[in-house]
Design a protein around this motif. Sequence first.
Motif, PDB file in Angstrom:
ATOM      1  N   SER A   1      44.580  40.543  81.223  1.00 17.25           N
ATOM      2  CA  SER A   1      43.226  40.578  80.660  1.00 17.25           C
ATOM      3  C   SER A   1      42.965  39.320  79.834  1.00 17.25           C
ATOM      4  CB  SER A   1      43.018  41.834  79.823  1.00 17.25           C
ATOM      5  OG  SER A   1      43.913  41.873  78.751  1.00 17.25           O
ATOM      6  N   ILE A   2      43.986  38.818  79.178  1.00 17.93           N
ATOM      7  CA  ILE A   2      43.830  37.594  78.382  1.00 17.93           C
ATOM      8  C   ILE A   2      43.462  36.415  79.281  1.00 17.93           C
ATOM      9  CG2 ILE A   2      45.090  35.911  76.971  1.00 17.93           C
ATOM     10  CD1 ILE A   2      46.653  38.334  75.817  1.00 17.93           C
ATOM     11  N   GLU A   3      44.116  36.307  80.429  1.00 19.25           N
ATOM     12  CA  GLU A   3      43.830  35.209  81.357  1.00 19.25           C
ATOM     13  C   GLU A   3      42.426  35.354  81.954  1.00 19.25           C
ATOM     14  OE1 GLU A   3      44.800  31.617  83.485  1.00 19.25           O
ATOM     15  OE2 GLU A   3      45.373  32.533  81.599  1.00 19.25           O
ATOM     16  N   LYS A   4      42.041  36.580  82.308  1.00 21.67           N
ATOM     17  CA  LYS A   4      40.701  36.799  82.861  1.00 21.67           C
ATOM     18  C   LYS A   4      39.620  36.443  81.840  1.00 21.67           C
ATOM     19  CE  LYS A   4      41.558  41.034  84.266  1.00 21.67           C
ATOM     20  NZ  LYS A   4      41.392  42.354  84.885  1.00 21.67           N
ATOM     21  N   LYS A   5      39.851  36.799  80.579  1.00 17.40           N
ATOM     22  CA  LYS A   5      38.892  36.460  79.527  1.00 17.40           C
ATOM     23  C   LYS A   5      38.839  34.952  79.325  1.00 17.40           C
ATOM     24  CE  LYS A   5      40.666  39.500  76.589  1.00 17.40           C
ATOM     25  NZ  LYS A   5      40.907  40.288  75.365  1.00 17.40           N
ATOM     26  N   ARG A   6      39.989  34.291  79.356  1.00 13.91           N
ATOM     27  CA  ARG A   6      40.035  32.845  79.178  1.00 13.91           C
ATOM     28  C   ARG A   6      39.216  32.138  80.255  1.00 13.91           C
ATOM     29  NH1 ARG A   6      41.936  28.519  81.163  1.00 13.91           N
ATOM     30  NH2 ARG A   6      43.066  29.534  82.848  1.00 13.91           N
ATOM     31  N   ILE A   7      39.392  32.564  81.484  1.00 12.46           N
ATOM     32  CA  ILE A   7      38.658  31.959  82.607  1.00 12.46           C
ATOM     33  C   ILE A   7      37.163  32.180  82.444  1.00 12.46           C
ATOM     34  CG2 ILE A   7      38.274  32.066  85.105  1.00 12.46           C
ATOM     35  CD1 ILE A   7      41.340  32.874  85.272  1.00 12.46           C
ATOM     36  N   LEU A   8      36.778  33.401  82.106  1.00 15.64           N
ATOM     37  CA  LEU A   8      35.361  33.719  81.933  1.00 15.64           C
ATOM     38  C   LEU A   8      34.732  32.866  80.835  1.00 15.64           C
ATOM     39  CD1 LEU A   8      32.842  35.443  82.477  1.00 15.64           C
ATOM     40  CD2 LEU A   8      33.796  37.180  80.950  1.00 15.64           C
ATOM     41  N   LEU A   9      35.369  32.831  79.689  1.00 10.88           N
ATOM     42  CA  LEU A   9      34.813  32.099  78.546  1.00 10.88           C
ATOM     43  C   LEU A   9      34.846  30.586  78.739  1.00 10.88           C
ATOM     44  CD1 LEU A   9      36.278  34.198  75.617  1.00 10.88           C
ATOM     45  CD2 LEU A   9      33.893  34.120  76.380  1.00 10.88           C
ATOM     46  N   ASN A  10      35.804  30.113  79.495  1.00 11.44           N
ATOM     47  CA  ASN A  10      35.994  28.675  79.646  1.00 11.44           C
ATOM     48  C   ASN A  10      35.180  28.065  80.788  1.00 11.44           C
ATOM     49  OD1 ASN A  10      37.434  26.494  78.503  1.00 11.44           O
ATOM     50  ND2 ASN A  10      38.635  26.370  80.370  1.00 11.44           N
ATOM     51  N   ASN A  11      34.933  28.826  81.840  1.00 11.48           N
ATOM     52  CA  ASN A  11      34.377  28.230  83.047  1.00 11.48           C
ATOM     53  C   ASN A  11      32.982  28.697  83.449  1.00 11.48           C
ATOM     54  OD1 ASN A  11      37.617  28.573  83.779  1.00 11.48           O
ATOM     55  ND2 ASN A  11      36.774  26.595  84.307  1.00 11.48           N
TER      56      ASN A  11
ATOM     57  N   ASP B   1      53.714  43.463  87.023  1.00 13.84           N
ATOM     58  CA  ASP B   1      54.029  43.655  88.439  1.00 13.84           C
ATOM     59  C   ASP B   1      53.659  42.434  89.284  1.00 13.84           C
ATOM     60  OD1 ASP B   1      51.278  43.812  88.557  1.00 13.84           O
ATOM     61  OD2 ASP B   1      51.204  45.892  89.221  1.00 13.84           O
ATOM     62  N   GLY B   2      52.991  41.443  88.692  1.00 16.33           N
ATOM     63  CA  GLY B   2      52.631  40.217  89.396  1.00 16.33           C
ATOM     64  C   GLY B   2      51.471  40.350  90.349  1.00 16.33           C
ATOM     65  N   LYS B   3      50.789  41.496  90.350  1.00 18.50           N
ATOM     66  CA  LYS B   3      49.691  41.723  91.291  1.00 18.50           C
ATOM     67  C   LYS B   3      48.337  41.250  90.767  1.00 18.50           C
ATOM     68  CE  LYS B   3      51.681  45.770  93.527  1.00 18.50           C
ATOM     69  NZ  LYS B   3      51.463  47.183  93.829  1.00 18.50           N
ATOM     70  N   TYR B   4      48.212  41.148  89.438  1.00 18.11           N
ATOM     71  CA  TYR B   4      46.925  40.837  88.835  1.00 18.11           C
ATOM     72  C   TYR B   4      47.093  39.808  87.715  1.00 18.11           C
ATOM     73  CZ  TYR B   4      45.972  45.367  90.985  1.00 18.11           C
ATOM     74  OH  TYR B   4      45.869  46.398  91.872  1.00 18.11           O
ATOM     75  N   LEU B   5      45.967  39.229  87.328  1.00 18.99           N
ATOM     76  CA  LEU B   5      45.959  38.388  86.138  1.00 18.99           C
ATOM     77  C   LEU B   5      45.884  39.295  84.917  1.00 18.99           C
ATOM     78  CD1 LEU B   5      43.341  35.704  87.240  1.00 18.99           C
ATOM     79  CD2 LEU B   5      45.812  35.404  87.095  1.00 18.99           C
TER      80      LEU B   5
ATOM     81  N   HIS C   1      43.244  31.513  90.672  1.00 14.78           N
ATOM     82  CA  HIS C   1      44.306  31.522  89.660  1.00 14.78           C
ATOM     83  C   HIS C   1      45.444  32.460  90.057  1.00 14.78           C
ATOM     84  CE1 HIS C   1      41.445  29.444  87.015  1.00 14.78           C
ATOM     85  NE2 HIS C   1      42.507  29.107  86.288  1.00 14.78           N
ATOM     86  N   LEU C   2      45.102  33.624  90.572  1.00 15.13           N
ATOM     87  CA  LEU C   2      46.139  34.567  90.996  1.00 15.13           C
ATOM     88  C   LEU C   2      47.003  33.952  92.098  1.00 15.13           C
ATOM     89  CD1 LEU C   2      47.432  37.371  90.773  1.00 15.13           C
ATOM     90  CD2 LEU C   2      45.744  38.171  92.435  1.00 15.13           C
ATOM     91  N   ARG C   3      46.378  33.315  93.085  1.00 14.98           N
ATOM     92  CA  ARG C   3      47.131  32.641  94.151  1.00 14.98           C
ATOM     93  C   ARG C   3      48.007  31.538  93.579  1.00 14.98           C
ATOM     94  NH1 ARG C   3      42.525  32.862  96.925  1.00 14.98           N
ATOM     95  NH2 ARG C   3      41.985  30.713  96.499  1.00 14.98           N
ATOM     96  N   TYR C   4      47.443  30.739  92.694  1.00 13.99           N
ATOM     97  CA  TYR C   4      48.193  29.621  92.110  1.00 13.99           C
ATOM     98  C   TYR C   4      49.430  30.133  91.378  1.00 13.99           C
ATOM     99  CZ  TYR C   4      49.468  25.410  89.630  1.00 13.99           C
ATOM    100  OH  TYR C   4      50.168  24.331  89.159  1.00 13.99           O
ATOM    101  N   TYR C   5      49.244  31.110  90.502  1.00 12.12           N
ATOM    102  CA  TYR C   5      50.358  31.618  89.703  1.00 12.12           C
ATOM    103  C   TYR C   5      51.377  32.366  90.563  1.00 12.12           C
ATOM    104  CZ  TYR C   5      47.641  30.485  85.519  1.00 12.12           C
ATOM    105  OH  TYR C   5      46.942  29.832  84.534  1.00 12.12           O
ATOM    106  N   THR C   6      50.923  32.984  91.642  1.00 13.76           N
ATOM    107  CA  THR C   6      51.838  33.674  92.550  1.00 13.76           C
ATOM    108  C   THR C   6      52.687  32.657  93.317  1.00 13.76           C
ATOM    109  OG1 THR C   6      50.282  35.509  92.774  1.00 13.76           O
ATOM    110  CG2 THR C   6      51.986  35.350  94.439  1.00 13.76           C
TER     111      THR C   6
END
Length: 144
Positions: free
Chosen positions: A74-84, A68-72, A45-50
């Motif tokens: 916390s909301i996105e990280k939680k979404r990925i965890l809960l969804n996948n 700063d664009g270096k990280y996802l 996801h980080l690569r895709y969004y970058t």
Amino acid sequence: IVENTVGKAVEGKTPEEVSNIKIIDPSCGSGSFLIGAYQYLLDWHLRYYTQNPPKNGKYKKENPLSPDGKYLTSIEKKRILLNNIYGIDIDMQAVEVSKLSLLLKALENETVSTIKTSLEVFSERVLPTIDGNVQSGNSLIKCF
């Protein structure tokens, strides 16, 4: 293993398409595969969004990248965890270790500032409840 399974499943997809992928470990133990799969998804996801920077409403949600664009975020990280990410194991203690490891992974790169923003601005808990994602039970007869 993660590269050959998760990598192939997300190849050529968008984040919206990847959100439909459910990764389950039917004998997750302490979560080694799930942690590897979660890390792979975070990196993907980080690569895709970058490579495809968000522009004025390009993504349905708020910007998935930190300022700063270096990280996802916390909301996105939680979404990925809960969804996948899903797991089950007959050993209840192993399940608890798996949950803790996944939640610690979700906290990586968080700062006091990002946690404060999550709590105050978005009125969200810092860590999600993943009891529905990682469960104790017999995977041969238990369904999510």
